[in-house]
Design a protein around this motif. Structure first.
Motif, PDB file in Angstrom:
ATOM      1  N   SER A 189       0.832  -1.211   0.000  1.00 25.32           N
ATOM      2  CA  SER A 189       0.000   0.000   0.000  1.00 25.32           C
ATOM      3  C   SER A 189       0.862   1.255   0.000  1.00 25.32           C
ATOM      4  CB  SER A 189      -0.939  -0.004   1.208  1.00 25.32           C
ATOM      5  OG  SER A 189      -0.234   0.252   2.425  1.00 25.32           O
ATOM      6  N   SER A 190       1.984   1.225   0.739  1.00 28.08           N
ATOM      7  CA  SER A 190       2.868   2.394   0.766  1.00 28.08           C
ATOM      8  C   SER A 190       3.564   2.598  -0.569  1.00 28.08           C
ATOM      9  CB  SER A 190       3.912   2.234   1.878  1.00 28.08           C
ATOM     10  OG  SER A 190       3.308   2.312   3.145  1.00 28.08           O
ATOM     11  N   PHE A 191       3.972   1.482  -1.213  1.00 32.20           N
ATOM     12  CA  PHE A 191       4.583   1.593  -2.543  1.00 32.20           C
ATOM     13  C   PHE A 191       3.625   2.301  -3.501  1.00 32.20           C
ATOM     14  CE2 PHE A 191       6.870  -2.673  -1.632  1.00 32.20           C
ATOM     15  CZ  PHE A 191       7.801  -2.027  -0.854  1.00 32.20           C
ATOM     16  N   ILE A 192       2.373   1.860  -3.489  1.00 26.99           N
ATOM     17  CA  ILE A 192       1.401   2.397  -4.443  1.00 26.99           C
ATOM     18  C   ILE A 192       1.026   3.829  -4.088  1.00 26.99           C
ATOM     19  CG2 ILE A 192      -0.963   2.129  -5.294  1.00 26.99           C
ATOM     20  CD1 ILE A 192      -0.517  -0.893  -5.197  1.00 26.99           C
ATOM     21  N   LEU A 193       0.923   4.142  -2.790  1.00 29.68           N
ATOM     22  CA  LEU A 193       0.658   5.523  -2.392  1.00 29.68           C
ATOM     23  C   LEU A 193       1.734   6.451  -2.939  1.00 29.68           C
ATOM     24  CD1 LEU A 193      -0.783   7.721  -0.710  1.00 29.68           C
ATOM     25  CD2 LEU A 193       0.651   7.027   1.225  1.00 29.68           C
ATOM     26  N   ARG A 194       3.004   6.064  -2.776  1.00 27.76           N
ATOM     27  CA  ARG A 194       4.101   6.906  -3.261  1.00 27.76           C
ATOM     28  C   ARG A 194       4.072   7.033  -4.781  1.00 27.76           C
ATOM     29  NH1 ARG A 194       8.120   3.303   0.395  1.00 27.76           N
ATOM     30  NH2 ARG A 194       7.308   3.952   2.425  1.00 27.76           N
ATOM     31  N   LEU A 195       3.747   5.927  -5.452  1.00 27.12           N
ATOM     32  CA  LEU A 195       3.615   5.969  -6.911  1.00 27.12           C
ATOM     33  C   LEU A 195       2.561   6.979  -7.332  1.00 27.12           C
ATOM     34  CD1 LEU A 195       4.030   4.624  -9.807  1.00 27.12           C
ATOM     35  CD2 LEU A 195       2.090   3.175  -9.187  1.00 27.12           C
ATOM     36  N   MET A 196       1.403   6.927  -6.695  1.00 26.09           N
ATOM     37  CA  MET A 196       0.298   7.797  -7.108  1.00 26.09           C
ATOM     38  C   MET A 196       0.508   9.241  -6.655  1.00 26.09           C
ATOM     39  SD  MET A 196      -1.143   5.651  -8.903  1.00 26.09           S
ATOM     40  CE  MET A 196      -2.396   6.792  -9.517  1.00 26.09           C
ATOM     41  N   GLN A 197       1.326   9.457  -5.609  1.00 24.74           N
ATOM     42  CA  GLN A 197       1.717  10.828  -5.281  1.00 24.74           C
ATOM     43  C   GLN A 197       2.534  11.426  -6.417  1.00 24.74           C
ATOM     44  OE1 GLN A 197       3.690  10.145  -1.521  1.00 24.74           O
ATOM     45  NE2 GLN A 197       1.934  10.871  -0.332  1.00 24.74           N
ATOM     46  N   LEU A 198       3.429  10.626  -6.977  1.00 23.75           N
ATOM     47  CA  LEU A 198       4.228  11.094  -8.107  1.00 23.75           C
ATOM     48  C   LEU A 198       3.364  11.347  -9.337  1.00 23.75           C
ATOM     49  CD1 LEU A 198       7.358   8.766  -7.812  1.00 23.75           C
ATOM     50  CD2 LEU A 198       7.260  11.211  -7.347  1.00 23.75           C
ATOM     51  N   ALA A 199       2.243  10.614  -9.423  1.00 21.50           N
ATOM     52  CA  ALA A 199       1.342  10.763 -10.568  1.00 21.50           C
ATOM     53  C   ALA A 199       0.321  11.873 -10.361  1.00 21.50           C
ATOM     54  CB  ALA A 199       0.619   9.439 -10.821  1.00 21.50           C
ATOM     55  N   ASP A 200       0.443  12.617  -9.247  1.00 19.43           N
ATOM     56  CA  ASP A 200      -0.466  13.734  -8.957  1.00 19.43           C
ATOM     57  C   ASP A 200      -1.901  13.292  -8.739  1.00 19.43           C
ATOM     58  OD1 ASP A 200       1.403  15.758  -8.945  1.00 19.43           O
ATOM     59  OD2 ASP A 200       1.206  16.167 -11.081  1.00 19.43           O
ATOM     60  N   ASP A 201      -2.109  12.124  -8.186  1.00 20.85           N
ATOM     61  CA  ASP A 201      -3.464  11.690  -7.854  1.00 20.85           C
ATOM     62  C   ASP A 201      -3.946  12.511  -6.666  1.00 20.85           C
ATOM     63  OD1 ASP A 201      -5.818  10.472  -7.221  1.00 20.85           O
ATOM     64  OD2 ASP A 201      -4.973   8.478  -6.883  1.00 20.85           O
ATOM     65  N   PRO A 202      -5.031  13.280  -6.809  1.00 21.71           N
ATOM     66  CA  PRO A 202      -5.517  14.105  -5.692  1.00 21.71           C
ATOM     67  C   PRO A 202      -5.808  13.289  -4.440  1.00 21.71           C
ATOM     68  CG  PRO A 202      -6.636  14.686  -7.736  1.00 21.71           C
ATOM     69  CD  PRO A 202      -5.855  13.429  -8.007  1.00 21.71           C
ATOM     70  N   ASP A 203      -6.263  12.052  -4.624  1.00 19.90           N
ATOM     71  CA  ASP A 203      -6.571  11.213  -3.464  1.00 19.90           C
ATOM     72  C   ASP A 203      -5.323  10.826  -2.686  1.00 19.90           C
ATOM     73  OD1 ASP A 203      -9.247  11.271  -4.132  1.00 19.90           O
ATOM     74  OD2 ASP A 203      -9.145   9.440  -5.331  1.00 19.90           O
ATOM     75  N   ALA A 204      -4.164  10.901  -3.359  1.00 18.41           N
ATOM     76  CA  ALA A 204      -2.913  10.538  -2.697  1.00 18.41           C
ATOM     77  C   ALA A 204      -2.191  11.751  -2.131  1.00 18.41           C
ATOM     78  CB  ALA A 204      -1.989   9.808  -3.670  1.00 18.41           C
ATOM     79  N   SER A 205      -2.569  12.947  -2.570  1.00 15.21           N
ATOM     80  CA  SER A 205      -1.898  14.155  -2.103  1.00 15.21           C
ATOM     81  C   SER A 205      -2.211  14.390  -0.638  1.00 15.21           C
ATOM     82  CB  SER A 205      -2.349  15.368  -2.927  1.00 15.21           C
ATOM     83  OG  SER A 205      -3.739  15.589  -2.755  1.00 15.21           O
ATOM     84  N   GLY A 206      -1.217  14.887   0.048  1.00 20.86           N
ATOM     85  CA  GLY A 206      -1.409  15.155   1.469  1.00 20.86           C
ATOM     86  C   GLY A 206      -1.129  13.957   2.329  1.00 20.86           C
TER      87      GLY A 206
END
Length: 657
Positions: A189-206
């Motif tokens: 889950s942490s790997f994917i969270l970091r991936l989607m932060q890099l992809a600018d996913d609003p749900d992952a921001s913050g």
């Protein structure tokens, strides 16, 4: 008055407490080291409770679960006809697995399975994450990050691990990566969270992950390192000037930019990456599976492979690889206009031999070369020649060009070598002494330790029983096993890299080298690569020669587009050392010229078909001259009788030998 005021104030505060919404109660994820990532997956409906009401954060994540997490987090929507034999439609993650496979993020094993319930290793996760990075167009550059246990990482995965570490998606513990260790659901889950932060996913921001106490990966507060588009112009037209791109005329859509292109020297770029050009070539940036429209099959292609550029749009690039036409995503390739090329792989005539010099686009240097036969007569010494398929060559000006079929590369497997077991053994020992004398650590004590020692009789027995050229099998073994000294050969008796795939290595150990050779012949070459039609579900029969990506084993056997030529080089060098017995008494080779061609048991249409060639251009050995319009040929199907094919549908080729 004062007492009444105090009472009123207390009542007001008490009322606020009564009406204040209740805070969410703590659950099993509260305070977990991967809480933020786990809650992100829950928000994407990727992680759900099991029958016992648990999210199982500390359980090992399976291949199917991880594929599902990626598919849901990335909002994948497009599917193709990819099917895995062990993922039925009723499987809980079947849809997400198909979505991830269609996006090129996951691949299966060579037997058509995916093994969805198997725990996933950290290095396999790194490979999937790198493909997701490319799919999401996250800039990654080239990383040189290594870990203390880098040697334990499968060599084809080291780049993926380095890229993931460079972007902060995956990290190690105490300088180690632990590639074979399984990851937990929390870690995933942490790997994917970091991936989607890099992809600018609003749900992952913050969201941020403060640490990982179970597996060594930590995140030091990684923000979005990916490029963002701060303006309204998503595409730009630039012009090639002195090998560089100049200008920056912006457009909001690809279609608008495409209409504005007026010169062949102009290209369309997105985030400084060329997405359309008038001419040039395409380079794979990682391992890809090209769905060939030519043969209606997927072809594995290694990174750093040059392909013909045909066209492109906003989402994909149309390419041709050795005659195979298909499409690839922009994330998987780099478009290089000819006028911006700093170097390309080329062929040359070196002392009468054909030499292939390879260009490494990561270092922008010529990296290696190999000789694989005699040079064709039209190749002039001192000239550079280029070829898209390893068959048709032309120099830069086009003044010197022609077809060249290397004898060893296009010699069908049913040919028999004239060398005896004793001659093969003598050659092996001389070759081992040669590589040992280089001083390279890999070849230390090769004359004592190589798994090739004494294989002559085994190879000749295979040739007699299975009708497969002993020297061809030896050449494949030499190439795949580093002359019998590779770790797989030494530790597992595996000369051929059997079950070692670009995406999922399986370390199967064989009781003996002879068992390994028989497995290659009985389970790979004979049923799937040589026999036309292949075994059910195995459409690998593209010609019974090592060949290239145009035809032969190389179409499906290896992602390296030059695997067939390199194997042919081993055969050629053995011939050179042994006196060219085979080349001096050569077979006549022809190519079929039509699809659906029947090979019959007699020289007339009244005889039953022995088998049918589904595609054209299949190499055949012509064993006798034409009689009544029919050639007698050696059967690609294991068969002791005579086989015949209509002369009208076979073209004899002149091979270079």
């Amino acid at each position: 008055m004062k007492k009444l005021s105090i009472i009123a104030l207390l009542m007001t505060v008490f009322g606020m407490l009564l009406w204040q919404p209740q805070l969410a109660s703590a659950d099993e994820l509260t305070g977990h080291s991967h809480e933020q990532g786990l809650r992100y997956l829950i928000s994407k409906s990727a992680l759900v409770k099991d029958a016992k009401g648990s999210y199982r954060p500390n359980d090992n994540v399976t291949r199917g679960e991880f594929a599902s997490y990626l598919a849901k987090s990335m909002n994948l929507e497009s599917t193709s006809d990819i099917v895995f034999k062990d993922v039925p439609d009723t499987y809980v993650h079947a849809k997400d697995i198909k979505l991830a496979a269609s996006a090129g993020i996951i691949t299966g094993y060579g037997d058509g399975s995916f093994k969805p319930n198997a725990a996933i290793s950290r290095q396999h996760m790194a490979v999937m994450l790198e493909r997701a990075i490319d799919y999401l167009n996250i800039p990654k550059g080239t990383s040189s990050i290594t870990f203390k246990d880098n040697a334990a990482i499968f060599k084809d995965y080291r780049q993926a691990v380095a890229i993931g570490a460079q972007l902060g998606i995956i990290q190690g513990s105490n300088g180690n990566f632990m590639p074979e260790k399984n990851a937990t659901i929390g870690q995933a889950s942490s790997f994917i969270l970091r991936l989607m932060q890099l992809a600018d996913d609003p749900d992952a921001s913050g969201n941020s992950n403060s640490g990982n106490s179970n597996g060594g990966d930590t995140n030091s507060g990684n923000s979005n390192d990916g490029d963002t588009n701060t303006g309204s112009s998503k595409y730009a037209i630039k012009e090639i000037s002195n090998g560089a791109l100049v200008g920056n005329q912006g457009f909001s859509t690809f279609e608008a930019a495409e209409k504005a292109v007026t010169k062949n020297t102009q290209v369309i770029v997105q985030n400084d990456k060329i997405v359309k050009m008038s001419s040039g070539y395409v380079l794979t940036s990682n391992y890809v599976a090209l769905k060939s429209e030519t043969i209606n099959d997927a072809i594995s292609v290694a990174a750093n492979t040059e392909m013909e550029y045909l066209s492109s749009d906003a989402t994909q690039v149309k390419v041709r690889l050795a005659g195979q036409v298909g499409y690839l995503k922009h994330a998987d390739v780099t478009l290089i206009p000819f006028s911006m090329s700093k170097g390309r792989s080329y062929y040359s005539n070196e002392n009468g031999e054909i030499k292939h010099t390879l260009y490494d686009y990561n270092t922008n240097k010529y990296s290696s070369s190999y000789v694989f036969g005699k040079a064709p007569s039209f190749m002039k010494p001192g000239e550079k020649y280029y070829s898209w398929d390893g068959i048709y060559f032309t120099n830069g000006s086009g003044s010197s060009k022609g077809d060249a079929y290397n004898y060893y590369q296009y010699l069908p497997a049913r040919a028999q070598t004239q060398y005896t077991a004793q001659e093969i053994d003598a050659y092996i020992m001389n070759k081992l002494a040669e590589v040992e004398s280089t001083g390279a650590s890999l070849y230390k004590d090769a004359t004592k330790k190589s798994k090739l020692i004494g294989l002559g009789q085994t190879l000749k027995d295979v040739e007699a029983k299975s009708q497969i050229n002993a020297m061809l099998v030896l050449s494949i073994a030499q190439h795949e096993s580093a002359y019998g000294m590779s770790p797989h050969a030494q530790d597992l008796n595996n000369l051929f890299g059997l079950y070692v795939y670009d995406t999922n290595p399986l370390n199967k150990e064989f009781d003996s080298v002879a068992d390994n050779i028989n497995e290659l012949v009985d389970k790979f070459l004979q049923p799937n690569y040589i026999t036309p039609g292949g075994s059910p579900g195995k459409n690998f029969s593209n010609g019974a020669v090592v060949g290239s990506k145009a035809l032969g084993f190389n179409v499906k056997y290896a992602s390296d587009p030059f695997w067939g030529a390199k194997v042919a080089g081993h055969y050629y060098r053995a011939e050179k050392a042994l006196g060219f017995k085979d080349a001096n008494n050569p077979y006549t080779i022809g190519l079929t010229t039509t699809t659906g061609l029947n090979v019959r048991t007699g020289a007339a249409v009244s005889f039953n078909p022995l088998f049918t060639y589904a595609r054209s251009g299949m190499p055949v050995i012509i064993s006798s001259s034409a009689t009544n319009g029919w050639y007698e040929v050696l059967s690609d199907k294991l068969y002791t009788g005579k086989a015949f094919v209509s002369k009208d549908y076979v073209q004899v080729i002149n091979t270079v030998k």
